[in-house]
Design a protein around this motif. Structure first.
Motif: not given
Length: 367
Positions: A19-21, A278-280, A284-285, A362-363
């Motif tokens: 998710a972060l990638t 998974i929800e976390d 977070l991302a 963009d956040a």
């Protein structure tokens, strides 16, 4: 580009990396095990979590869609209640845990995964988060995510709380589906409730089913022959103690944040430990700031924890007035009783797919 360390290459950690990638972060996943083992025992991924994984592009074509869960009485195999798991737009999936880890690792190909490296210290020096490793080396990152599970090292930075033993242990086995079919319907999740213990089966592939027994000991004397037959088919099972811990009041400290079992280990009575991790990870991302992430997740996790903790007692009632009240409530349960749990992230994933992701990309992060 933000450089983020994720401690732990389990379901929550790998999902966070994927998710972060997608949010243009550079992720390094550090795992103390020398290999991500091919764990054959099963796992249930409910629609709220399956929707998120599918939205992230995780391949789940090996999973088994399950349309029904039955709760049965321990002594006579009578059905106490049924849940329609097929009422959601995303299926309720069961699968081997190792296959899920493999699919997540494949989808996390844009992240660096370092195996056999144990994190022993974490600190926030205001300009970066620093991880210390057992070989004496250290690494600096813009942020650290503690996804290192029940015995989290990263948790020690935010608090001194430790999980408590429930008094129960879970034994698990994988059985041939044809042989198990002599004792139980193998196309659904089946849970037998009884005094002080319970038993669960569900399919994990075309050829195999998963068996889980949760009890202080492995004795199921007097239980229905179906349960005893499945346990005999399994042979010797190695029980693992079950722990939980009320969700922490604070999940983050400076540039360090926790998710999944590191922040809120949950008993397996409603099969939500992996789903909540998974929800976390996805939340977070999406949020990018740790305080906002915690605020958006804390009440839901509290509700899931409370429901799971209640199972510690409700699943295991001795025969008597309370047990009969429970059984009548199960029989009278509304079809939408689980919509708050299983339908929650389906709506969120759908909204995210329909939105232009530029607003989240963009956040600015808070760390």
């Amino acid at each position: 580009m933000r450089r983020i360390a994720i401690v732990g290459a389990g379901i929550g950690g790998l999902t966070a990396a994927i998710a972060l990638t997608r949010r243009d972060a550079e992720c390094v996943v550090v795992e103390q095990r020398p290999a991500l083992g091919d764990e054959g025992t099963g796992i249930q991924i409910s629609p709220n979590a399956a929707a998120e994984l599918l939205d992230l592009g995780v391949r789940l074509d090996f999973a088994v869609p399950v349309a029904q869960r039955e709760l049965r009485r321990w002594q006579d195999d009578r059905v106490l209640g049924r849940t329609d798991l097929g009422r959601y737009d995303v299926p309720y999936l069961t699968m081997p845990r190792g296959a899920l880890i493999g699919a997540l690792r494949e989808a996390a190909g844009g992240s660096r995964i370092v195996l056999g490296r144990r994190c022993v210290a974490v600190r926030d020096d205001r300009t970066s988060a620093v991880l210390g490793f057992d070989d004496g080396t250290a690494g600096r990152f813009d942020a650290v995510i503690g996804a290192d599970g029940l015995r989290s090292v990263v948790r020690g930075l935010t608090c001194s709380a430790t999980p408590a033993h429930s008094g129960l242990a879970a034994g698990r086995a994988v059985l041939p589906r044809a042989a198990a079919g002599r004792f139980v319907d193998t196309d659904r999740v089946v849970v037998w409730l009884g005094p002080g213990r319970h038993c669960v089966t569900y399919p994990i592939s075309h050829d195999h089913v998963n068996l889980v027994v949760v009890a202080p000991s492995a004795r199921f004397d007097g239980w229905h022959p179906s349960v005893r037959g499945l346990i005999a088919l399994a042979g010797r099972m190695r029980p693992r103690p079950l722990y939980d811990m009320p969700p922490l009041p604070v999940w983050h400290h400076g540039r360090v944040v926790l998710l999944g079992d590191a922040a809120h280990p949950i008993l397996p009575f409603i099969a939500q430990g992996a789903a909540q991790a998974i929800e976390d990870a996805v939340t977070l991302a999406d949020r990018l700031d740790f305080a906002g992430f915690q605020a958006s997740r804390q009440e839901r996790v509290r509700q899931v924890f409370a429901m799971s903790r209640a199972g510690l007692r409700v699943h295991h009632l001795p025969d008597g007035p309370e047990q009969r009240i429970r059984d009548r409530a199960l029989a009278a349960a509304r079809p939408d009783a689980h919509d708050w749990l299983y339908g929650h992230r389906i709506a969120a994933a759908s909204r995210r797919r329909s939105d232009d992701t530029s607003s989240t990309r963009d956040a600015r992060p808070s760390f």
